[in-house]
Design a protein around this motif. Structure first.
Motif, PDB file in Angstrom:
ATOM      1  N   GLU A  39       0.842  -1.191   0.000  1.00 51.04           N
ATOM      2  CA  GLU A  39       0.000   0.000   0.000  1.00 51.04           C
ATOM      3  C   GLU A  39       0.881   1.246   0.000  1.00 51.04           C
ATOM      4  OE1 GLU A  39      -2.923   0.140   3.083  1.00 51.04           O
ATOM      5  OE2 GLU A  39      -4.274  -1.239   2.032  1.00 51.04           O
ATOM      6  N   GLU A  57      -8.937   3.859  -3.505  1.00 50.46           N
ATOM      7  CA  GLU A  57      -7.901   2.860  -3.732  1.00 50.46           C
ATOM      8  C   GLU A  57      -7.836   2.476  -5.206  1.00 50.46           C
ATOM      9  OE1 GLU A  57      -8.331  -0.473  -1.157  1.00 50.46           O
ATOM     10  OE2 GLU A  57      -8.677   0.737   0.638  1.00 50.46           O
ATOM     11  N   LEU A  61      -3.276   4.762  -2.554  1.00 49.51           N
ATOM     12  CA  LEU A  61      -4.372   5.361  -1.797  1.00 49.51           C
ATOM     13  C   LEU A  61      -4.366   6.871  -1.961  1.00 49.51           C
ATOM     14  CD1 LEU A  61      -3.784   3.463   1.601  1.00 49.51           C
ATOM     15  CD2 LEU A  61      -5.110   2.677  -0.375  1.00 49.51           C
ATOM     16  N   THR A  96      -5.883  10.046  -0.269  1.00 50.80           N
ATOM     17  CA  THR A  96      -6.497  10.342   1.022  1.00 50.80           C
ATOM     18  C   THR A  96      -6.997  11.780   1.086  1.00 50.80           C
ATOM     19  OG1 THR A  96      -4.363  11.003   1.980  1.00 50.80           O
ATOM     20  CG2 THR A  96      -4.984   8.684   2.167  1.00 50.80           C
ATOM     21  N   ARG A 107      -4.989   5.474   7.664  1.00 50.66           N
ATOM     22  CA  ARG A 107      -4.527   4.658   6.542  1.00 50.66           C
ATOM     23  C   ARG A 107      -3.093   5.009   6.142  1.00 50.66           C
ATOM     24  NH1 ARG A 107      -8.275   1.913   3.490  1.00 50.66           N
ATOM     25  NH2 ARG A 107      -6.385   1.005   2.544  1.00 50.66           N
ATOM     26  N   GLN A 160      -0.780   3.183   8.363  1.00 48.85           N
ATOM     27  CA  GLN A 160      -0.727   1.747   8.107  1.00 48.85           C
ATOM     28  C   GLN A 160      -0.057   1.395   6.789  1.00 48.85           C
ATOM     29  OE1 GLN A 160      -4.915   0.901   8.270  1.00 48.85           O
ATOM     30  NE2 GLN A 160      -4.926   0.544  10.486  1.00 48.85           N
TER      31      GLN A 160
END
Length: 425
Positions: free
Chosen positions: A214, A252, A265, A267, A288, A291
């Motif tokens: 990610e 995503e 991603l 955001t 996110r 992570q």
């Protein structure tokens, strides 16, 4: 066991459809449908007929003897013309003569039961079927080819040797032992432990290669994050607007980046807001981003500072290079290729340390084995009189490694593994 059958190729119209049959009556099924059985592992074009003798199709038929097939059982394959009607007719005929439709993953499960594959190889096969990128294919093929099983066997042999040496001291406790076994045992344990540590460290990254890395694009509102995402995706994946705060949720986009599976991603812009919905989006963005495996900080100007801590390998850029002195522009594509190269380089470097333990289950088993090896070493430090306790710790460590390849009872995880398999596997 029952004789089972299933469509092993994709459903729908195709040039060829393959129906696989496995079990004690597989060859007899060929005899009933085709009037005879070709020689093992020699393909032959045969008529496939229904119960009344009417022709269903002309099929390429291939049979394998017990012990020489994927499942380890007698196997037959019907390579039919890929008409759904033909497939249904042949499956109906197989059912009428007493065969059973296979459960998901049942062919592979039989290969496991018949010791044609170990449990790690089964998982590797499942990952190979699901592989979407080159890195996933290479990793899955390495596991499917038995690389993890070979390593486990090497570790087992050395730990069994160490346990045997310790048990010899127990057996001859009242006699003169010709030499002190502690140095050899210590060397064996240290070598295995170091290799287990390396493998366990690579398991986390290997899991990311399997499931995908990610990469989060993070920055203030209206810095060009959504435009950059759209440029990377090659489509309008996110709504773009000059109005700050347009992105409220995490968007995503899955892509193949130099063979690595990557989810990028987009955001919500980081800023103070009185809008309840936007505030929720900002909180989610922070979560996110924390992570993610890698963050690309896209700033509005060179003077601006990131609003989140910048970790090692994180990339900090100034956006909207088409309108100001910046590094990258999603609108014109300026700097995007360089950004992709940089992201790929970072992730490729991380993936280079990948071993053959690729699942969380593998990592847990490795850590458990390491714990028992450490326990055995602690017992040895108390003296040779604790050999029995050290040997028992090693036996438990060996059992943890055996669970990796299914040598011990792992029934509780089999259903989960095979649930993801299709009927023809």
């Amino acid at each position: 066991m029952d004789t089972i059958y299933a469509l092993a190729s994709a459903r729908g119209k195709a040039g060829v459809a393959v129906i696989r049959v496995s079990g004690p009556d597989a060859h007899d099924a060929v005899r009933q449908l085709c009037g005879g059985v070709p020689a093992a592992r020699v393909s032959s074009v045969r008529p496939v007929r229904d119960a009344d003798g009417a022709l269903i199709d002309q099929a390429l038929v291939l049979v394998f003897d017990e012990g020489h097939s994927f499942t380890g059982e007698a196997v037959a394959e019907f390579h039919l013309h890929g008409s759904p009607a033909i497939v249904v007719a042949v499956q109906r005929r197989l059912s009428d003569i007493g065969l059973r439709l296979a459960d998901p993953g049942e062919f592979t499960r039989r290969a496991l039961v018949n010791e044609r594959l170990d449990l790690a190889e089964v998982e590797g096969l499942g990952d190979l079927i699901e592989a979407e990128t080159e890195a996933q294919r290479v990793q899955a093929m390495r596991v499917f080819s038995g690389a993890l099983g070979a390593k486990v066997e090497s570790w087992r042999v050395r730990l069994i040797r160490a346990a045997a040496l310790l048990e010899a001291t127990i057996d001859f406790a009242d006699e003169e032992v010709p030499e002190d076994v502690t140095p050899e045992v210590g060397s064996l344990l240290a070598g295995v432990r170091a290799e287990l540590d390396t493998e366990a460290a690579g398991a986390k990254v290997a899991e990311r290669v399997r499931d995908g890395f990610e990469v989060a694009i993070v920055g203030p509102a209206n810095a060009g994050k959504s435009t950059l995402l759209n440029r990377l995706a090659g489509r309008e994946a996110a709504i773009t607007s000059e109005i700050a705060g347009t992105t409220r949720d995490v968007i995503e986009v899955r892509m193949d980046l130099r063979g690595l599976p990557v989810t990028v991603l987009d955001t919500a812009g980081l800023r103070d807001s009185d809008d309840v919905v936007e505030t929720l989006g900002i909180e989610l963005a922070r979560k996110r981003a924390g992570q993610a495996d890698l963050r690309v900080f896209l700033l509005a100007s060179r003077e601006e500072q990131p609003l989140l801590p910048v970790e090692a390998d994180d990339i900090v850029l100034t956006g909207k290079a088409d309108a100001q002195d910046g590094d990258v522009s999603g609108k014109t594509g300026q700097g995007v290729d360089a950004l992709v190269d940089r992201i790929a380089g970072i992730l490729e470097k991380r993936a280079s340390g990948v071993g053959v333990a690729i699942r969380e289950r593998h990592r847990v088993a490795l850590k458990e084995a390491i714990g028992f090896i450490d326990l055995a070493g602690q017992e040895l430090r108390y003296g040779i009189e604790r050999s029995e306790l050290a040997a028992e710790a090693l036996r438990r460590g060996i059992a943890a490694l055996d669970a990796l390849v299914g040598r011990v009872d792992v029934e509780h995880i089999l259903d989960e593994i095979f649930a993801s398999f299709c009927l023809g596997k």
